[in-house]
Design a protein around this motif. Structure first.
Motif, PDB file in Angstrom:
ATOM      1  N   LEU A 281       0.790  -1.234   0.000  1.00  0.00           N
ATOM      2  CA  LEU A 281       0.000   0.000   0.000  1.00  0.00           C
ATOM      3  C   LEU A 281       0.824   1.287   0.000  1.00  0.00           C
ATOM      4  O   LEU A 281       0.477   2.231  -0.732  1.00  0.00           O
ATOM      5  CB  LEU A 281      -0.981  -0.004   1.169  1.00  0.00           C
ATOM      6  N   PRO A 282       1.903   1.381   0.805  1.00  0.00           N
ATOM      7  CA  PRO A 282       2.611   2.674   0.818  1.00  0.00           C
ATOM      8  C   PRO A 282       3.106   3.114  -0.561  1.00  0.00           C
ATOM      9  O   PRO A 282       2.823   4.250  -0.973  1.00  0.00           O
ATOM     10  CB  PRO A 282       3.750   2.451   1.819  1.00  0.00           C
ATOM     11  N   PRO A 283       3.793   2.235  -1.322  1.00  0.00           N
ATOM     12  CA  PRO A 283       4.214   2.720  -2.644  1.00  0.00           C
ATOM     13  C   PRO A 283       3.045   3.011  -3.575  1.00  0.00           C
ATOM     14  O   PRO A 283       3.114   3.910  -4.421  1.00  0.00           O
ATOM     15  CB  PRO A 283       5.095   1.590  -3.193  1.00  0.00           C
ATOM     16  N   TRP A 284       1.973   2.260  -3.403  1.00  0.00           N
ATOM     17  CA  TRP A 284       0.796   2.498  -4.265  1.00  0.00           C
ATOM     18  C   TRP A 284       0.178   3.856  -3.924  1.00  0.00           C
ATOM     19  O   TRP A 284      -0.182   4.642  -4.804  1.00  0.00           O
ATOM     20  CB  TRP A 284      -0.212   1.361  -4.090  1.00  0.00           C
ATOM     21  N   LEU A 285       0.091   4.142  -2.634  1.00  0.00           N
ATOM     22  CA  LEU A 285      -0.463   5.447  -2.225  1.00  0.00           C
ATOM     23  C   LEU A 285       0.432   6.586  -2.713  1.00  0.00           C
ATOM     24  O   LEU A 285      -0.058   7.631  -3.159  1.00  0.00           O
ATOM     25  CB  LEU A 285      -0.601   5.507  -0.699  1.00  0.00           C
ATOM     26  N   ARG A 286       1.755   6.365  -2.633  1.00  0.00           N
ATOM     27  CA  ARG A 286       2.669   7.407  -3.158  1.00  0.00           C
ATOM     28  C   ARG A 286       2.438   7.612  -4.636  1.00  0.00           C
ATOM     29  O   ARG A 286       2.392   8.741  -5.127  1.00  0.00           O
ATOM     30  CB  ARG A 286       4.133   6.996  -2.925  1.00  0.00           C
ATOM     31  N   ALA A 287       2.261   6.515  -5.373  1.00  0.00           N
ATOM     32  CA  ALA A 287       2.023   6.636  -6.819  1.00  0.00           C
ATOM     33  C   ALA A 287       0.719   7.379  -7.095  1.00  0.00           C
ATOM     34  O   ALA A 287       0.584   8.065  -8.107  1.00  0.00           O
ATOM     35  CB  ALA A 287       1.997   5.259  -7.469  1.00  0.00           C
TER      36      ALA A 287
END
Ligand SMILES: Nc1nc2c(c(=O)[nH]1)N[C@H]1C(S)=C(S)[C@@H](COP(=O)(O)OP(=O)(O)OC[C@H]3O[C@@H](n4cnc5c(N)ncnc54)[C@H](O)[C@@H]3O)O[C@H]1N2
Ligand code: MOO
Length: 478
Positions: A281-287
């Motif tokens: 989730l964290p990298p997806w949210l950053r994207a």
């Protein structure tokens, strides 16, 4: 009520609806839960019912939960999928407008991917002085020319003026001397034994010079509010005199991962499984445009969730798991306890229907993602994507649709999100699309939005972008 075209079959009633959907694509492959295909010996023991192709078994499913009165009640609260996305976007429009009043400049090296909150206005003329576009000679008047001894390089102070009949060596980007009428490229000039320069082709006045202000004048608007800061925008901003740009800050997101059964490393063991959402989730949210300010594993501890939630000052809190009605599903009770306003209480979408959206504080929203990993992806794209996009002032993605390469079984009432790969001008549905599976989405270019009732082969179907799918959805627009 049963799905359109689905035959009711008592044997099939004990087959979970989601499991049945996963089976649709499993005709020749492994079992829907990712196990290896049954051994030949096992296959030899099929019952009459089992001997039907998985596809047929799926078609024969009668969606038992669709007849369950509790399910019907939950469905009546649940928001239709398109509406849920609009609700999420609407929920933060005012907050996004307020936040934009307190904007601060961000240094160029921290601004990539953000959105301009003020127009990019040139702070200087570009070029800011008359300059040579080529290596060669600055010449004055018609040739031949006497060549001065000292040349002019980029970065030098203003050179001595030229008078008619004189020339000076000049580098690309150097200031041209006052009196220059043209620049002669190195390859178009010849210097004779007496040091006189001759042109080997016609010289047009002004050739190969870049006059001051050719690209813009100081004060010209170069880019409007709302422009996404790309590497090229950073370059233009620097050229135009900026050290920092005024942008909409990334909304801050805290991620709380719930579940006592989750391991942060190593192999699954003793009924414990790896946490797939903490890493995803964290990298997806950053994207999607967020700044992830915390990722915390909270377990199935209602008090710890309450503490984490009340202490968070993030714009968006994303929880994973605990959205259903099990004994340790603490998200809804905790939201009630803190007096949160439930804006979306379940969505008519598969997977992910228990997802929720709540306003927890004046400028804070919580997205409750279901624990099943593909259900969490569904919640992320249904609720978190519009929320973060509006807060980050990013433009809405261009709508994109493609015909399906194969029929996709639908849910009777709910939208389905199905991982697909794009092949030519078709979207090919992927296997392993069960709610607990990530194998399909990890190989996917996009998610197909399959309307209630299903979609035929060849039917134009809306696609949801995956932020990294460079070979994927963009083909829609090329
Ligand atoms: N009686 C009912 N039970 C369930 C319903 C229902 O309508 N009635 N809905 C099912 C659906 S659909 C989903 S989805 C899940 C949602 O469950 P929760 O959000 O409460 O999530 P958990 O129960 O905590 O976990 C579900 C499942 O996912 C695994 N999980 C959880 N977190 C992670 C993670 N970070 N990484 C990997 N896997 C995770 C967890 O171990 C469970 O297997 O509820 C159904 N039940
Ligand atoms: O099965 Mo649940 O639809 O949300 O994954």
């Amino acid at each position: 009520m049963t799905a359109r075209g689905i035959r009711t079959d008592e044997d099939a009633d004990d087959l979970d609806a989601e499991e049945a959907l996963a089976l649709v694509k499993q005709d020749h492959g492994p079992a829907p839960d990712g196990r290896a295909p049954a051994s030949p010996a096992h296959r030899g023991h099929r019952t009459a019912h089992d001997s039907r192709a998985p596809h047929d078994r799926a078609r024969a499913t009668s969606w038992p939960e669709a007849r369950d009165p509790r399910a019907a009640h939950a469905r009546s609260r649940a928001t239709p999928w398109p509406e849920a996305r609009e609700t999420a976007a609407r929920a933060v429009r005012a907050a996004a407008r307020n936040a934009r009043r307190a904007l601060v400049p961000v240094p160029l090296d921290a601004a990539l991917g953000l959105t301009l909150a003020a127009p990019l206005t040139a702070l200087t003329d570009l070029p800011s002085f008359d300059t040579s576009a080529m290596d060669g000679w600055a010449v004055a008047g018609p040739g031949a020319w006497e060549v001065r001894d000292a040349g002019v390089l980029a970065g030098h102070a203003e050179p001595e003026p030229l008078t008619d009949g004189t020339a000076v060596r000049i580098a690309t980007g150097a200031r041209i001397p006052p009196g220059t009428t043209a620049v002669l490229r190195t390859e178009h000039g010849r210097v004779d034994d007496r040091g006189r320069l001759h042109a080997t082709r016609e010289v047009v006045p002004g050739q190969d010079t870049r006059p001051r202000g050719q690209e813009c004048r100081s004060g010209d608007q170069l880019l409007p509010v709302g422009t996404q800061v790309t590497p090229a925008v950073l370059g233009l901003a620097a050229a135009a005199g900026y050290d920092a740009v005024t942008v909409v800050p990334r909304p801050r997101a805290d991620v709380f991962v719930l579940g006592d059964e989750l391991l942060a490393g190593g192999l699954p063991r003793d009924g414990l499984i790896r946490d797939a959402l903490g890493p995803m989730l964290p990298p997806w949210l950053r994207a999607l445009g967020a700044e992830v300010t915390a990722v915390r594993r909270i377990g199935d501890d209602a008090e710890a969730l309450h503490r984490a939630l009340t202490a968070s000052d993030a714009d968006v809190v994303v929880t994973t798991g605990g959205t259903a009605a099990g004994p340790v599903d603490h998200v809804r009770p905790t939201l009630r306890r803190i007096g949160a306003e439930l804006l979306v209480d379940g969505v008519q979408v598969r997977p992910g229907h228990p997802m929720l959206l709540a306003r927890t504080k004046e400028n804070q929203h919580l997205v409750g993602l279901p624990g099943n990993p593909l259900a969490a992806v569904s919640g992320l794209l249904t609720l978190a994507e519009p929320l973060v996009r509006i807060l980050a002032a990013r433009p809405a993605p261009q709508p994109c649709a493609m015909p399906l390469a194969e029929e996709v079984q639908g849910h009777p009432h709910d939208t389905r999100l199905v991982p697909v790969v794009l092949r030519g001008d078709r979207a090919v549905p992927l296997h392993y699309n069960g709610p607990a599976m990530l194998r399909g989405i990890a190989a996917a270019d996009a998610l197909a939005v399959v309307p209630p009732g299903g979609a035929r082969r060849g039917q134009e179907t809306e696609l949801l972008d995956l932020p990294w799918a460079s070979q994927g959805i963009e083909v829609c627009f090329t």
